[in-house]
Enzyme design. Structure first.
Site, PDB file in Angstrom:
ATOM      1  N   GLN A 223      -2.206  -5.289   6.621  1.00  0.00           N
ATOM      2  CA  GLN A 223      -2.227  -4.841   8.022  1.00  0.00           C
ATOM      3  C   GLN A 223      -3.066  -5.752   8.910  1.00  0.00           C
ATOM      4  OE1 GLN A 223      -3.149  -0.506   6.924  1.00  0.00           O
ATOM      5  NE2 GLN A 223      -1.935  -0.316   8.788  1.00  0.00           N
TER       6      GLN A 223
ATOM      7  N   CYS B 267      -0.028   5.864  10.901  1.00  0.00           N
ATOM      8  CA  CYS B 267      -0.428   4.558  10.385  1.00  0.00           C
ATOM      9  C   CYS B 267      -0.845   3.691  11.565  1.00  0.00           C
ATOM     10  CB  CYS B 267       0.753   3.919   9.656  1.00  0.00           C
ATOM     11  SG  CYS B 267       0.423   2.262   9.037  1.00  0.00           S
ATOM     12  N   LEU B 268      -1.914   2.918  11.388  1.00  0.00           N
ATOM     13  CA  LEU B 268      -2.380   2.057  12.484  1.00  0.00           C
ATOM     14  C   LEU B 268      -1.349   0.987  12.836  1.00  0.00           C
ATOM     15  CD1 LEU B 268      -6.145   1.635  11.500  1.00  0.00           C
ATOM     16  CD2 LEU B 268      -5.179   3.128  13.260  1.00  0.00           C
TER      17      LEU B 268
ATOM     18  N   GLU C 175      -1.951   3.887   1.387  1.00  0.00           N
ATOM     19  CA  GLU C 175      -2.520   2.527   1.403  1.00  0.00           C
ATOM     20  C   GLU C 175      -1.993   1.681   0.242  1.00  0.00           C
ATOM     21  OE1 GLU C 175      -3.813   1.687   4.094  1.00  0.00           O
ATOM     22  OE2 GLU C 175      -4.160   3.711   4.827  1.00  0.00           O
TER      23      GLU C 175
HETATM   24 NI    NI Z   1      -0.759   2.542   7.139  1.00  0.00          NI
END
Ligand code: NI
Length: 164
Positions: free
Chosen positions: A51, A93-94, A136
């Protein structure tokens, strides 16, 4: 420590399989520190290395953030070795800002991983922690929660306006 840019859905890097970490060097330590800072800054409960654009098997999680106590979990080369039970609930989710979807996950998992000293560790997670670990670890194999969701993505803002 520094904030790193969070990659968003559509970025190819989120779909790649991450490589195992063999040695924890200064660069890895800096990456982990940056991941924690980036996760807290974005009010997230977890963040995986892809990410922030790094294809390594590292995740950070903190489902009970507090100012007083360090409750962060840093997992290198995590592997879920047991799953049981079931929970269904909204997940975000970011990398998919402003969105949620319902996802069914195991309610209890056991995860084996290495800490920053490359010592083998094991953690048991229930409820939100189990969900965060599954989410994750999926990131490390290029899987996003929308791939495994029970229903469509929904906008968080739209939903809260709806409730008024
Ligand atoms: Ni995520």
């Amino acid at each position: 420590m520094a904030l790193r840019q969070i990659r968003v859905d559509g970025d190819d890097i989120l779909r790649k399989k991450c490589k195992e970490v063999k040695v924890v060097n200064d660069r890895i330590i800096t990456l982990i520190d940056d991941m924690l800072e980036t996760m807290y800054d974005a009010n997230g409960v977890g963040l995986a290395a892809p990410q922030v654009g790094i294809l390594k098997r590292i995740v950070v999680i903190d489902v009970e953030y507090s100012e007083e106590e360090d409750s962060s979990i840093i997992m290198i080369n995590p592997e879920i070795i047991s799953r049981d039970g079931e929970q269904t609930g909204d997940e975000g989710c970011l990398s998919l800002p402003g969105l949620v979807a319902e996802v069914t996950r195991p309610n209890h998992v056991v995860c084996r991983y290495y800490n920053e000293e490359m010592e083998e560790m094991e953690i048991e997670g229930e409820g939100l922690l189990a969900r965060a670990i599954c989410h994750e670890v999926d990131h490390l194999d290029g899987v996003l929660y929308k791939d495994v969701a029970d229903g469509p993505l929904r906008s968080v803002e739209y939903q809260s306006e709806d409730e008024e």
